[in-house]
Design a protein around this motif. Structure first.
Motif, PDB file in Angstrom:
ATOM      1  N   ALA B 200       0.833  -1.192   0.000  1.00 46.98           N
ATOM      2  CA  ALA B 200       0.000   0.000   0.000  1.00 46.98           C
ATOM      3  C   ALA B 200       0.874   1.252   0.000  1.00 46.98           C
ATOM      4  CB  ALA B 200      -0.894   0.004   1.231  1.00 46.98           C
ATOM      5  N   ILE B 201       0.312   2.318  -0.552  1.00 47.35           N
ATOM      6  CA  ILE B 201       0.902   3.646  -0.404  1.00 47.35           C
ATOM      7  C   ILE B 201       0.006   4.379   0.580  1.00 47.35           C
ATOM      8  CG2 ILE B 201       1.485   5.793  -1.585  1.00 47.35           C
ATOM      9  CD1 ILE B 201       1.846   4.066  -4.125  1.00 47.35           C
ATOM     10  N   SER B 202       0.599   4.732   1.707  1.00 44.91           N
ATOM     11  CA  SER B 202      -0.199   5.211   2.832  1.00 44.91           C
ATOM     12  C   SER B 202       0.202   6.634   3.201  1.00 44.91           C
ATOM     13  CB  SER B 202       0.035   4.275   4.016  1.00 44.91           C
ATOM     14  OG  SER B 202      -0.645   4.756   5.146  1.00 44.91           O
ATOM     15  N   LEU B 203      -0.780   7.477   3.398  1.00 46.57           N
ATOM     16  CA  LEU B 203      -0.510   8.886   3.701  1.00 46.57           C
ATOM     17  C   LEU B 203      -0.656   9.153   5.198  1.00 46.57           C
ATOM     18  CD1 LEU B 203       0.059  11.766   2.696  1.00 46.57           C
ATOM     19  CD2 LEU B 203      -2.384  12.016   2.250  1.00 46.57           C
ATOM     20  N   HIS B 204       0.401   9.733   5.792  1.00 45.71           N
ATOM     21  CA  HIS B 204       0.346  10.187   7.180  1.00 45.71           C
ATOM     22  C   HIS B 204       0.040  11.676   7.203  1.00 45.71           C
ATOM     23  CE1 HIS B 204       1.992   6.497   8.875  1.00 45.71           C
ATOM     24  NE2 HIS B 204       2.940   6.523   7.978  1.00 45.71           N
ATOM     25  N   ALA B 205      -1.160  12.024   7.619  1.00 43.75           N
ATOM     26  CA  ALA B 205      -1.506  13.434   7.784  1.00 43.75           C
ATOM     27  C   ALA B 205      -1.787  13.716   9.259  1.00 43.75           C
ATOM     28  CB  ALA B 205      -2.731  13.782   6.942  1.00 43.75           C
ATOM     29  N   ALA B 206      -2.266  12.720   9.984  1.00 40.53           N
ATOM     30  CA  ALA B 206      -2.483  12.869  11.430  1.00 40.53           C
ATOM     31  C   ALA B 206      -1.123  12.796  12.119  1.00 40.53           C
ATOM     32  CB  ALA B 206      -3.404  11.754  11.926  1.00 40.53           C
ATOM     33  N   PRO B 207      -1.000  13.411  13.300  1.00 44.78           N
ATOM     34  CA  PRO B 207       0.317  13.503  13.939  1.00 44.78           C
ATOM     35  C   PRO B 207       0.871  12.147  14.380  1.00 44.78           C
ATOM     36  CG  PRO B 207      -1.404  14.413  15.356  1.00 44.78           C
ATOM     37  CD  PRO B 207      -2.046  14.136  14.035  1.00 44.78           C
ATOM     38  N   LEU B 208       2.144  11.918  14.062  1.00 41.95           N
ATOM     39  CA  LEU B 208       2.778  10.620  14.329  1.00 41.95           C
ATOM     40  C   LEU B 208       3.079  10.392  15.800  1.00 41.95           C
ATOM     41  CD1 LEU B 208       5.153  10.339  11.250  1.00 41.95           C
ATOM     42  CD2 LEU B 208       3.460   8.633  11.940  1.00 41.95           C
ATOM     43  N   PHE B 209       3.101  11.453  16.611  1.00 38.14           N
ATOM     44  CA  PHE B 209       3.339  11.235  18.042  1.00 38.14           C
ATOM     45  C   PHE B 209       2.174  10.504  18.678  1.00 38.14           C
ATOM     46  CE2 PHE B 209       0.616  14.953  18.574  1.00 38.14           C
ATOM     47  CZ  PHE B 209      -0.105  14.614  19.693  1.00 38.14           C
ATOM     48  N   HIS B 210       1.026  10.534  18.026  1.00 36.18           N
ATOM     49  CA  HIS B 210      -0.177   9.944  18.605  1.00 36.18           C
ATOM     50  C   HIS B 210      -0.205   8.444  18.339  1.00 36.18           C
ATOM     51  CE1 HIS B 210      -4.488   9.107  19.149  1.00 36.18           C
ATOM     52  NE2 HIS B 210      -4.445  10.096  20.001  1.00 36.18           N
ATOM     53  N   THR B 211      -0.733   7.701  19.302  1.00 36.61           N
ATOM     54  CA  THR B 211      -0.665   6.244  19.231  1.00 36.61           C
ATOM     55  C   THR B 211      -1.386   5.664  18.015  1.00 36.61           C
ATOM     56  OG1 THR B 211      -0.881   4.254  20.589  1.00 36.61           O
ATOM     57  CG2 THR B 211      -2.687   5.839  20.692  1.00 36.61           C
ATOM     58  N   ALA B 212      -2.443   6.333  17.538  1.00 34.07           N
ATOM     59  CA  ALA B 212      -3.175   5.795  16.387  1.00 34.07           C
ATOM     60  C   ALA B 212      -2.299   5.819  15.140  1.00 34.07           C
ATOM     61  CB  ALA B 212      -4.452   6.589  16.153  1.00 34.07           C
ATOM     62  N   ALA B 213      -1.670   6.972  14.894  1.00 33.03           N
ATOM     63  CA  ALA B 213      -0.821   7.093  13.704  1.00 33.03           C
ATOM     64  C   ALA B 213       0.431   6.230  13.850  1.00 33.03           C
ATOM     65  CB  ALA B 213      -0.441   8.551  13.483  1.00 33.03           C
ATOM     66  N   MET B 214       0.967   6.176  15.071  1.00 36.37           N
ATOM     67  CA  MET B 214       2.177   5.392  15.287  1.00 36.37           C
ATOM     68  C   MET B 214       1.907   3.908  15.071  1.00 36.37           C
ATOM     69  SD  MET B 214       4.728   5.226  18.532  1.00 36.37           S
ATOM     70  CE  MET B 214       5.447   6.797  18.064  1.00 36.37           C
ATOM     71  N   ALA B 215       0.796   3.419  15.599  1.00 41.20           N
ATOM     72  CA  ALA B 215       0.464   1.999  15.431  1.00 41.20           C
ATOM     73  C   ALA B 215       0.244   1.688  13.953  1.00 41.20           C
ATOM     74  CB  ALA B 215      -0.789   1.654  16.238  1.00 41.20           C
ATOM     75  N   ARG B 216      -0.342   2.634  13.244  1.00 39.92           N
ATOM     76  CA  ARG B 216      -0.554   2.437  11.809  1.00 39.92           C
ATOM     77  C   ARG B 216       0.801   2.384  11.092  1.00 39.92           C
ATOM     78  NH1 ARG B 216      -2.015   6.308   8.471  1.00 39.92           N
ATOM     79  NH2 ARG B 216      -2.752   5.577   6.454  1.00 39.92           N
ATOM     80  N   ALA B 217       1.710   3.246  11.500  1.00 34.67           N
ATOM     81  CA  ALA B 217       3.054   3.209  10.905  1.00 34.67           C
ATOM     82  C   ALA B 217       3.709   1.856  11.159  1.00 34.67           C
ATOM     83  CB  ALA B 217       3.907   4.342  11.467  1.00 34.67           C
ATOM     84  N   VAL B 218       3.512   1.320  12.358  1.00 30.88           N
ATOM     85  CA  VAL B 218       4.087   0.004  12.682  1.00 30.88           C
ATOM     86  C   VAL B 218       3.563  -1.059  11.710  1.00 30.88           C
ATOM     87  CG1 VAL B 218       4.057  -1.869  14.387  1.00 30.88           C
ATOM     88  CG2 VAL B 218       4.604   0.462  15.111  1.00 30.88           C
ATOM     89  N   GLY B 219       2.268  -1.022  11.449  1.00 30.82           N
ATOM     90  CA  GLY B 219       1.686  -1.967  10.491  1.00 30.82           C
ATOM     91  C   GLY B 219       2.304  -1.829   9.109  1.00 30.82           C
ATOM     92  N   HIS B 220       2.517  -0.592   8.694  1.00 31.88           N
ATOM     93  CA  HIS B 220       3.124  -0.380   7.375  1.00 31.88           C
ATOM     94  C   HIS B 220       4.589  -0.828   7.357  1.00 31.88           C
ATOM     95  CE1 HIS B 220      -0.439   1.367   5.808  1.00 31.88           C
ATOM     96  NE2 HIS B 220      -0.420   2.426   6.588  1.00 31.88           N
ATOM     97  N   PHE B 221       5.273  -0.709   8.482  1.00 30.05           N
ATOM     98  CA  PHE B 221       6.642  -1.250   8.558  1.00 30.05           C
ATOM     99  C   PHE B 221       6.604  -2.773   8.368  1.00 30.05           C
ATOM    100  CE2 PHE B 221       7.930   2.341  11.728  1.00 30.05           C
ATOM    101  CZ  PHE B 221       8.279   3.190  10.684  1.00 30.05           C
ATOM    102  N   VAL B 222       5.675  -3.440   9.054  1.00 27.39           N
ATOM    103  CA  VAL B 222       5.581  -4.903   8.944  1.00 27.39           C
ATOM    104  C   VAL B 222       5.352  -5.310   7.490  1.00 27.39           C
ATOM    105  CG1 VAL B 222       4.257  -6.956   9.594  1.00 27.39           C
ATOM    106  CG2 VAL B 222       4.715  -5.191  11.307  1.00 27.39           C
ATOM    107  N   ALA B 223       4.441  -4.598   6.822  1.00 27.57           N
ATOM    108  CA  ALA B 223       4.067  -4.975   5.460  1.00 27.57           C
ATOM    109  C   ALA B 223       5.058  -4.479   4.419  1.00 27.57           C
ATOM    110  CB  ALA B 223       2.675  -4.423   5.151  1.00 27.57           C
ATOM    111  N   GLY B 224       5.912  -3.535   4.799  1.00 29.99           N
ATOM    112  CA  GLY B 224       6.815  -2.953   3.810  1.00 29.99           C
ATOM    113  C   GLY B 224       6.094  -2.020   2.853  1.00 29.99           C
ATOM    114  N   ASP B 225       5.107  -1.318   3.352  1.00 30.12           N
ATOM    115  CA  ASP B 225       4.370  -0.359   2.529  1.00 30.12           C
ATOM    116  C   ASP B 225       5.176   0.935   2.352  1.00 30.12           C
ATOM    117  OD1 ASP B 225       2.212  -2.098   2.363  1.00 30.12           O
ATOM    118  OD2 ASP B 225       1.257  -1.286   4.154  1.00 30.12           O
ATOM    119  N   THR B 226       4.704   1.795   1.472  1.00 34.63           N
ATOM    120  CA  THR B 226       5.333   3.104   1.277  1.00 34.63           C
ATOM    121  C   THR B 226       4.606   4.151   2.116  1.00 34.63           C
ATOM    122  OG1 THR B 226       5.991   2.536  -0.970  1.00 34.63           O
ATOM    123  CG2 THR B 226       5.910   4.888  -0.414  1.00 34.63           C
TER     124      THR B 226
END
Lengths: 518, 518
Positions: B200-226
């Motif tokens: 997936a190509i995933s857009l981060h617009a919500a702040p990354l310090f917040h647990t929701a965005a951070m957890a989503r980033a973790v998922g994208h790390f696992v999957a190797g998304d952009t």
């Protein structure tokens, strides 16, 4: 994290849906949950405490799945018995981890008394068959009917969930300790890789005592899928079940798939519901793959490489590599790449990663890696070194991270000081049109230490002799890798999981030798 | 299990693919991996030992993602700073968990020296901005250029991965201790539920310090998304990035989504790549949902309810419930059902499960549940009781396991001895065509203890008065639930995560009161 969680979710969300179909018997999640809570109570009343082992010696059934969930719900640990084993092998596995309760079905009833009589701690025998319970055994259904349901013990995380005795293809049997987290992380990772639809109908034809089928069952518990259970693999019954229950997916190792494809019923059955075939144990032969893709248009093949110590999946080869491109590139024969949640490297004898395309030993890291071997600290230290599981499997990794298994390290043949990977020789042999199946082993040789020996099953209706096959091999591989001797047989010995039992092929040759390779 | 595992997989399998896009800057996985290994080395040379905390005070950027991976790779623990906080609040969170290194970008540079001067342990300041490093700060890029890459520390499992300070909407700030396993199990479970395509190509617009965005980033790390990263939420930039980078998915809380839909650029941009919108913080208003579905045909909405203590997702409401059927049944306003790997129940004050459709407190169990609050054993004991996380969120569960959040337990209004759930009143108010947004709070009342008070943002171009809205409410709910007073405003105060800050709305009313509700 605990392995009954999926059942709890279904009880909360979809209690009236079908959880299991076994022949004419169906269980909703509500029924399954009620039976599991009572079975857990019954097992506790028979003495099962937190972390105590409970065994089952049985063909597949709805009760096998209840056994899994009931033991976990009650706080116990599974010790499923390999159904191919002899009484002494079974007794060894029960005694080794001090199992006091053994469930036995009709099929294995003849062994029950012998096992109980020879086991160090005479286990309580529970009869899970369909008739009256024999003398000296408790009746499974009566236990459930009479027991009080108990609350979930909520063991989980790093708590022990199962002790799986390996063996079969290599060496002495060891009890692999799998935690709740091991099995859960393996299951959820595969779901993340493979999943794209809800509420699958999944057929169990491979034996549930085996870690591959058990881990798959765990995934279906998490998702709340419907389990269709066959007592044992039988091509006609598989075909009938797919049609009758509109099965979405099935685990079939290549030897099983071949038997299904070649069965006369294959063309008579409506198999249009089938979307996916999972397989392991070995790569798929080109001929079987081509036949399957032609006969089942749109079918998706997922190949996983793994081992009990990795609960079990290490790497995954997705459907894309089973299509025309993967066929052309040879990628369909890869064991795939590290799955989600799993780290893989190929290392030398010192544990140092080797360059790509160089053969070494596969090492694995992840939440799926076992806790260790039961009561075997030395073997555990050997297997778990520097945070990595050393698998004993030989492979190389290509530039894109794809693993190509060459052999069990122990299956490597050393002839005249040269290493020969039997998989390489087998690959060449199997390209000959007359070869249906083959296995290459090392046999004692006065001059070379070991000699390369091939066992071949010829394709029905073909004729081929030893010299023609040797000639064929010489076109592709070095002379020292070509079989010195070739033997023709009607069939190869297979483990319950469908793996070729090289140990059995080697045994007669090494019987009176002082140096034993496996 | 360790949170750098996805990066290792991509380095092994797809090193040349794009990992991050930030403005004109792109990083392949190979580049990212090299930078992360050097950043880890640099942080270690600045004194970061195993388990030591490192903070970042910054808008989103590629460097924010490097910070996450670099700290984990080096064996440290994240302590991301809430970007809405004042200097004293920031200093409190740094001191509370003894943070010695603080990364600061251009945007927050004005606060850096103040923070360093007032913190008990003057932290080392690292400048992650785009210009020359100011006096007294180390330059991020120079640190990376000069550092030696180090090997992954392989901390994982139950090791601490982050300390996330909660607060914002309720009470005093507490450091939520999330383990590697917490974040990983949450990420992989969502992938198993949601995933159906690769890379997936995933857009981060919500702040990354917040647990929701951070957890989503973790998922994208696992999957190797952009990861496509925007510094902050800005509707025009979101629309531009979706078109330019062919974005597949985005996290947008309803207030953000509304802003995007209403932006003049919305109709000018090609948004055809967008497949999924994830949202949390609150249910979606019917009007926003209808507008979005009409404007973005085929878009899939995934709603998740969660909290930092659950790392974060508890329950999930899938796309199916956002369609016409879900609109008609009202299921689109549910917080969804227990996700994979999560157990949920609604309990009374004694922790006993209440019947369906009865309001109680949500309790959660699973591998995602935090280790506890940093240095707060009493608060930890309060939150983690009998193996369950007590969320403080009020809800009822329907027959099919769907949760309907009624309120923070603390946001419940007690008026004349009756409990009023503000969510119920807000739902009714928001059905009035003139109401764009609203929030209902309790304010001091001499006679009733508390009185129900509504703050309303009127829809542009409409006119409505207090009595008309009260009349509207009386048609649907009991008199004691209807707002006694209604106040009109231009906008509601929002947290960085897009939640309405009821604490701020309540504060002026309760300033001189001895009894404080929140």
């Amino acid at each position: 994290m605990y392995l009954t969680q999926g059942l709890h979710r279904c009880l909360q969300q979809r209690p009236a849906d079908i959880a299991i179909r076994y022949g004419e018997r169906t269980r909703t999640f509500a029924e399954l949950g009620a039976r599991v809570a009572r079975l857990a109570g019954a097992l506790q009343s028979l003495g099962m405490g937190d972390g105590d082992r409970v065994s089952m010696l049985a063909l597949n059934s709805d009760r096998y799945l209840e056994y899994m969930l009931g033991v976990w719900w009650g706080g116990g640990v599974l010790n499923p018995v390999n159904i191919r084993w002899s009484v002494p092998e079974i007794v060894y596995s029960l005694d080794d981890c001090d199992t006091r309760i053994l469930l036995v079905d009709d099929h294995f009833l003849p062994l029950a008394q012998d096992i109980a009589a020879t086991a160090a701690h005479r286990p309580t025998l529970v009869y899970t068959g369909e008739r009256e319970a024999p003398q000296g055994m408790l009746a499974y259904e009566a236990l459930i009917a009479e027991a009080q349901p108990v609350a979930d013990a909520f063991r989980g995380g790093n708590d022990l969930a199962s002790i799986m005795y390996t063996g079969g293809t290599t060496g002495r049997s060891k009890g692999v300790m799998q935690s709740h987290l091991n099995l859960w992380s393996s299951a959820i990772s595969r779901m993340a890789e493979f999943r794209s639809y809800e509420h699958a109908i999944s057929l169990h034809a491979a034996p549930l005592f085996h870690t591959a089928a058990m881990a798959r069952a765990v995934g279906h518990f998490v998702a709340g899928d419907t389990h269709v259970v066959l007592p044992t693999f039988e091509p006609r019954a598989v075909l009938e079940a797919i049609e009758r229950d509109r099965v979405d997916e099935i685990l079939l190792v290549p030897t099983m798939l071949q038997a299904v494809l070649e069965h006369p019923d294959f063309k008579q059955r409506d198999l249009s519901s089938l979307r996916r075939i999972y397989y392991g144990a070995s790569p798929i032969a080109a001929g079987v793959l081509d036949t399957a893709l032609a006969a089942l248009p749109g079918i998706e093949f997922f190949h996983a490489y793994g081992l009990t110590e990795a609960a079990p999946v290490v790497s995954v080869n997705p459907p894309a590599n089973h299509g025309p491109e993967g066929r052309a590139s040879g990628l369909y024969r890869s064991a795939g790449r590290a799955g989600f949640g799993v780290s893989v490297k190929v290392v030398d004898a010192d544990g140092v990663e080797v360059p790509r395309n160089t053969v070494g030993e596969i090492a694995v890291r992840g939440a799926n890696v076992m806790l260790g071997y039961w009561n075997k600290p030395e073997e555990t230290r050997q297997a778990l070194r520097d945070g990595w599981l050393h698998t004993g499997d030989g492979a190389y990794m290509d530039e894109n991270g794809y693993l190509f298994i060459v052999d069990r390290m122990k299956d490597m043949i050393v002839t005249g000081g040269e290493n020969v990977y039997s998989a390489e020789v087998e690959n060449v042999l199997s390209r000959h049109p007359a070869v249906a199946q083959c296995a290459v082993i090392g046999i004692p040789d006065a001059r070379w230490g070991e000699a390369v020996h091939a066992v071949v099953v010829a394709r029905a209706g073909t004729r081929v002799d030893e010299s023609a096959l040797r000639e064929h091999c010489r076109q592709f591989i070095a002379g020292y890798k070509c079989p010195k001797t070739i033997e023709f047989r009607e069939a190869l010995p297979l483990s319950a999981a469908g793996k070729i039992l090289k140990r059995d092929l080697r045994a007669p040759y090494w019987q009176n030798q002082t140096r034993q390779v496996s």
